[in-house]
Enzyme design. Structure first.
Site, short mmCIF file in Angstrom:
data_model
loop_
_atom_site.label_atom_id
_atom_site.label_comp_id
_atom_site.label_asym_id
_atom_site.label_seq_id
_atom_site.Cartn_x
_atom_site.Cartn_y
_atom_site.Cartn_z
N CYS A 8 0.71 -0.80 -0.16
CA CYS A 8 0.16 -0.07 0.29
C CYS A 8 0.50 1.24 0.60
CB CYS A 8 -0.66 -0.01 1.19
SG CYS A 8 -2.30 0.89 1.21
N ASP A 125 -5.95 -2.30 11.41
CA ASP A 125 -5.75 -1.51 11.59
C ASP A 125 -5.24 -0.70 13.25
OD1 ASP A 125 -3.25 0.05 10.88
OD2 ASP A 125 -4.71 1.32 10.55
#
Length: 203
Positions: A8, A125
């Site tokens: 990412c 996350d």
């Protein structure tokens, strides 16, 4: 089924090309302007144009309007949408591609919360009160061992040193941004190579 690898925060064609050459399954493009990994629509179109359909491309958004998301979905030909803010379930509905809901979990939050969303996939996350779109903070993996992680992306502070531990839990995917960088938005070839090799060795 093999655990997928998502790189990412890609901002450069050369980083996307290297990630694909090393075996990444997905790259993430960040469309959250305050992020140091955010990129322009023109740059995103350039990256997609160069890599074509050789890997999936995921757009990362934080509390964006449907118009903003739709424009990037169409012009970049995104394969999935990742919602990384405080979006409600309605914001995740009605898209022509699959969606990922990022859960920014505080320490001690019951992992069972991953079942409380209608999103196609969940990204775990680490909570930060001010940071969105990926915090880079390491997320403890304890408590995930007995869960079905078949639609879960494990993220949050992954590096070449700990990705094998995350991969061994058999999630849908492992996700990294800052853990393979030389600077925000600039991937480190050595770290990238090690991360992908270590992830593959454990899957």
């Amino acid at each position: 089924m093999n655990v997928r690898i998502k790189i990412c925060g890609v901002t450069r064609v050369e980083d996307a090309e290297l990630a694909i050459a090393l075996g990444a399954d997905m790259i993430g493009l960040n469309f959250y302007p305050p992020s140091p990994r955010s990129l322009t629509l023109d740059r995103a179109i350039e990256i997609r144009g160069e890599i074509g359909r050789r890997c999936q491309v995921i757009g990362v958004f934080v509390n964006a309007t449907r118009e903003y998301i739709g424009e990037r979905l169409s012009q970049v030909r995104l394969d999935l949408l990742q919602f990384h803010g405080d979006e409600d379930e309605e914001a995740l509905a009605g898209w022509p591609v699959k969606v990922i809901r990022a859960l920014r979990l505080r320490a001690g939050t019951p992992a069972e919360l991953i079942a409380r969303t209608t999103a196609d996939y969940i990204l775990l996350d680490t909570f930060h009160p001010e940071l969105f779109g990926g915090t880079g903070r390491t997320r403890p993996l304890a408590g995930l061992e007995d869960l079905d992680l078949g639609r879960v992306f494990i993220s949050g502070g992954l590096t070449p040193d700990n990705v094998a531990q995350a991969t061994a839990l058999k999630p849908f995917a492992v996700d990294v941004a800052s853990g393979v960088e030389a600077a925000p938005g600039i991937k480190d070839p050595s770290k990238l190579r090690s991360f992908i090799a270590n992830a593959k060795s454990a899957r």
